[in-house]
Design a protein around this motif. Sequence first.
Motif, PDB file in Angstrom:
ATOM      1  N   MET A   1       0.835  -1.202   0.000  1.00  0.00           N
ATOM      2  CA  MET A   1       0.000   0.000   0.000  1.00  0.00           C
ATOM      3  C   MET A   1       0.867   1.248   0.000  1.00  0.00           C
ATOM      4  O   MET A   1       1.857   1.320   0.735  1.00  0.00           O
ATOM      5  N   ALA A   2       0.501   2.229  -0.801  1.00  0.00           N
ATOM      6  CA  ALA A   2       1.264   3.461  -0.881  1.00  0.00           C
ATOM      7  C   ALA A   2       1.197   4.211   0.437  1.00  0.00           C
ATOM      8  O   ALA A   2       0.171   4.214   1.127  1.00  0.00           O
ATOM      9  N   GLU A   3       2.307   4.857   0.787  1.00  0.00           N
ATOM     10  CA  GLU A   3       2.391   5.579   2.052  1.00  0.00           C
ATOM     11  C   GLU A   3       1.334   6.687   2.095  1.00  0.00           C
ATOM     12  O   GLU A   3       1.144   7.426   1.130  1.00  0.00           O
ATOM     13  N   GLY A   4       0.649   6.783   3.216  1.00  0.00           N
ATOM     14  CA  GLY A   4      -0.349   7.829   3.392  1.00  0.00           C
ATOM     15  C   GLY A   4      -1.732   7.471   2.917  1.00  0.00           C
ATOM     16  O   GLY A   4      -2.688   8.200   3.186  1.00  0.00           O
ATOM     17  N   LYS A   5      -1.874   6.349   2.208  1.00  0.00           N
ATOM     18  CA  LYS A   5      -3.191   5.937   1.734  1.00  0.00           C
ATOM     19  C   LYS A   5      -3.868   5.020   2.741  1.00  0.00           C
ATOM     20  O   LYS A   5      -3.216   4.379   3.571  1.00  0.00           O
ATOM     21  N   LEU A   6      -5.189   4.951   2.633  1.00  0.00           N
ATOM     22  CA  LEU A   6      -5.980   4.022   3.423  1.00  0.00           C
ATOM     23  C   LEU A   6      -6.329   2.818   2.559  1.00  0.00           C
ATOM     24  O   LEU A   6      -6.678   2.969   1.384  1.00  0.00           O
ATOM     25  N   SER A   7      -6.237   1.620   3.131  1.00  0.00           N
ATOM     26  CA  SER A   7      -6.669   0.439   2.397  1.00  0.00           C
ATOM     27  C   SER A   7      -8.182   0.298   2.534  1.00  0.00           C
ATOM     28  O   SER A   7      -8.754   0.636   3.582  1.00  0.00           O
ATOM     29  N   ALA A   8      -8.831  -0.190   1.496  1.00  0.00           N
ATOM     30  CA  ALA A   8     -10.291  -0.276   1.500  1.00  0.00           C
ATOM     31  C   ALA A   8     -10.772  -1.596   0.937  1.00  0.00           C
ATOM     32  O   ALA A   8     -10.237  -2.099  -0.056  1.00  0.00           O
ATOM     33  N   LEU A   9     -11.769  -2.154   1.594  1.00  0.00           N
ATOM     34  CA  LEU A   9     -12.550  -3.256   1.045  1.00  0.00           C
ATOM     35  C   LEU A   9     -13.759  -2.646   0.372  1.00  0.00           C
ATOM     36  O   LEU A   9     -14.522  -1.899   1.003  1.00  0.00           O
ATOM     37  N   VAL A  10     -13.960  -2.934  -0.902  1.00  0.00           N
ATOM     38  CA  VAL A  10     -15.109  -2.414  -1.639  1.00  0.00           C
ATOM     39  C   VAL A  10     -16.209  -3.476  -1.676  1.00  0.00           C
ATOM     40  O   VAL A  10     -15.946  -4.638  -2.004  1.00  0.00           O
ATOM     41  N   VAL A  11     -17.427  -3.061  -1.335  1.00  0.00           N
ATOM     42  CA  VAL A  11     -18.571  -3.965  -1.318  1.00  0.00           C
ATOM     43  C   VAL A  11     -19.568  -3.521  -2.382  1.00  0.00           C
ATOM     44  O   VAL A  11     -19.990  -2.354  -2.415  1.00  0.00           O
ATOM     45  N   CYS A  12     -19.944  -4.461  -3.248  1.00  0.00           N
ATOM     46  CA  CYS A  12     -20.869  -4.177  -4.344  1.00  0.00           C
ATOM     47  C   CYS A  12     -22.287  -4.590  -3.951  1.00  0.00           C
ATOM     48  O   CYS A  12     -22.483  -5.698  -3.444  1.00  0.00           O
ATOM     49  N   PRO A  13     -23.279  -3.747  -4.203  1.00  0.00           N
ATOM     50  CA  PRO A  13     -24.646  -4.033  -3.771  1.00  0.00           C
ATOM     51  C   PRO A  13     -25.339  -5.045  -4.665  1.00  0.00           C
ATOM     52  O   PRO A  13     -24.945  -5.277  -5.805  1.00  0.00           O
ATOM     53  N   GLY A  14     -26.394  -5.642  -4.145  1.00  0.00           N
ATOM     54  CA  GLY A  14     -27.221  -6.558  -4.916  1.00  0.00           C
ATOM     55  C   GLY A  14     -28.585  -5.950  -5.204  1.00  0.00           C
ATOM     56  O   GLY A  14     -28.767  -4.725  -5.143  1.00  0.00           O
ATOM     57  N   ARG A  15     -29.543  -6.815  -5.488  1.00  0.00           N
ATOM     58  CA  ARG A  15     -30.909  -6.360  -5.765  1.00  0.00           C
ATOM     59  C   ARG A  15     -31.494  -5.639  -4.556  1.00  0.00           C
ATOM     60  O   ARG A  15     -31.066  -5.817  -3.423  1.00  0.00           O
ATOM     61  N   GLY A  16     -32.517  -4.828  -4.815  1.00  0.00           N
ATOM     62  CA  GLY A  16     -33.209  -4.145  -3.738  1.00  0.00           C
ATOM     63  C   GLY A  16     -32.552  -2.859  -3.289  1.00  0.00           C
ATOM     64  O   GLY A  16     -32.933  -2.282  -2.267  1.00  0.00           O
TER      65      GLY A  16
ATOM     66  N   PRO B   1      -8.738  -4.109   6.279  1.00  0.00           N
ATOM     67  CA  PRO B   1      -8.829  -2.791   5.638  1.00  0.00           C
ATOM     68  C   PRO B   1      -9.004  -1.668   6.657  1.00  0.00           C
ATOM     69  O   PRO B   1      -9.571  -1.856   7.738  1.00  0.00           O
ATOM     70  N   ASP B   2      -8.519  -0.487   6.286  1.00  0.00           N
ATOM     71  CA  ASP B   2      -8.748   0.700   7.119  1.00  0.00           C
ATOM     72  C   ASP B   2     -10.195   1.174   7.015  1.00  0.00           C
ATOM     73  O   ASP B   2     -10.724   1.777   7.959  1.00  0.00           O
ATOM     74  N   ARG B   3     -10.815   0.917   5.870  1.00  0.00           N
ATOM     75  CA  ARG B   3     -12.199   1.319   5.653  1.00  0.00           C
ATOM     76  C   ARG B   3     -12.915   0.261   4.807  1.00  0.00           C
ATOM     77  O   ARG B   3     -12.275  -0.472   4.040  1.00  0.00           O
ATOM     78  N   ILE B   4     -14.223   0.214   4.940  1.00  0.00           N
ATOM     79  CA  ILE B   4     -15.072  -0.517   4.002  1.00  0.00           C
ATOM     80  C   ILE B   4     -15.857   0.517   3.217  1.00  0.00           C
ATOM     81  O   ILE B   4     -16.488   1.412   3.803  1.00  0.00           O
ATOM     82  N   ILE B   5     -15.806   0.428   1.897  1.00  0.00           N
ATOM     83  CA  ILE B   5     -16.553   1.345   1.027  1.00  0.00           C
ATOM     84  C   ILE B   5     -17.692   0.564   0.389  1.00  0.00           C
ATOM     85  O   ILE B   5     -17.457  -0.396  -0.358  1.00  0.00           O
TER      86      ILE B   5
ATOM     87  N   SER C   1     -16.958   8.388  15.858  1.00  0.00           N
ATOM     88  CA  SER C   1     -15.587   8.733  16.230  1.00  0.00           C
ATOM     89  C   SER C   1     -14.595   8.541  15.083  1.00  0.00           C
ATOM     90  O   SER C   1     -13.677   9.354  14.906  1.00  0.00           O
ATOM     91  N   ARG C   2     -14.758   7.448  14.326  1.00  0.00           N
ATOM     92  CA  ARG C   2     -13.839   7.156  13.217  1.00  0.00           C
ATOM     93  C   ARG C   2     -14.575   6.288  12.207  1.00  0.00           C
ATOM     94  O   ARG C   2     -14.495   5.061  12.267  1.00  0.00           O
ATOM     95  N   PRO C   3     -15.321   6.904  11.307  1.00  0.00           N
ATOM     96  CA  PRO C   3     -16.169   6.126  10.392  1.00  0.00           C
ATOM     97  C   PRO C   3     -15.388   5.024   9.679  1.00  0.00           C
ATOM     98  O   PRO C   3     -14.394   5.296   9.009  1.00  0.00           O
ATOM     99  N   PHE C   4     -15.838   3.788   9.881  1.00  0.00           N
ATOM    100  CA  PHE C   4     -15.181   2.630   9.272  1.00  0.00           C
ATOM    101  C   PHE C   4     -15.897   2.202   8.000  1.00  0.00           C
ATOM    102  O   PHE C   4     -15.270   1.798   7.025  1.00  0.00           O
TER     103      PHE C   4
END
Length: 348
Positions: free
Chosen positions: A1-16, A290-294, A330-333
């Motif tokens: 991971m590049a310095e200063g960046k946050l790692s992220a897990l990306v979640v793709c939505p389904g139906r509904g 991950p630092d965040r989940i998107i 406090s720290r949105p995840f």
Amino acid sequence: MAEGKLSALVVCPGRGTYNKAELGYLRRHHADKRELLRTADRIRAERGEPTVSDLDGADRYSVGTYSRGDVASPLIFTAAYADFLDIDRSRFDIAAVTGNSMGWYIALACAGAVDMERGFAIVDAMGDNSQAGAPGGQVLVSLVDEDWREVPGLRASLGALAEEIGGRPDHALFLSIDLAGMLVFAGNEAGLAALLAERPDMPGREPLRLANHGPFHSRLMQESSNRALARFTPEWFDTPEIPMVDGRGHIWRPFASKAEDLAAYTFATQILETYDFARAIQVAVREHAPDRIILLGPGDTLGGAIAQALIGIQWLGLRSKSDFQDLQVSRPFLLSMGREEQRASVVL
């Protein structure tokens, strides 16, 4: 991971996830993505179907229309993939991609296992395919109390009841999707009716029959799987550029994933077997921390399920809804791009 960046897990939505509030989502957020919209509209027009732009730009939303697989699927894919393109890569490194149910098809495109045009073609065809699928449907039931703590014994009771109902003559009932604090059951009409009539007492929301949903992720979708396998060959796939976590918790890694295996999973296994979204989230965070989940838009209906999956393994010390809410303050995840205030912290 590049310095200063946050790692992220990306979640793709389904139906509904494309509901009344989401009407105009593409106009509001993605009018600049002309090539993406032209491609999606061309594929729809060639099939003689209303274009994504026309559907998104309609004056009124109708549940009867927009909950149909052949309408919802292409809209959700286009909105979610466009959101993925908007993630600020100067701030986020994408560690992995996962999704719920139909979101697996979107994950394939986001991770580069298929290109955008093929990804849209798959989603569009599968939306139409599922709409013409087996009779039956899905029912959503809750397992948790008001603070998102699972009621002891309820999961086992529902599983035993579903197995017993599914063994009756002319009844079919299967666990379709595991959403951590919620379960989705698929079945024929007799099986679903029996489940609703004989279910144990449940906390929170009443069981919900999902509008215009077929008996997804069950053996009742065999014909749908057969049609998909006949149409989409392994040549449609490439090795992913980003790790993908599927509905079993299996990780598909770059340079270690075979096209024929991806095709078999995508058009057979995940159509015919339970989609364990909770396990996908839990494996992804344990493997990649991950630092965040998107969560990609449209909508943010998966937010609760993601939080409940994290609570299930006490990730970051989470044990309840109130713990998760405190963390978000406090720290949105979890950052949901379908929420304007959270979207601003993700996009360029």
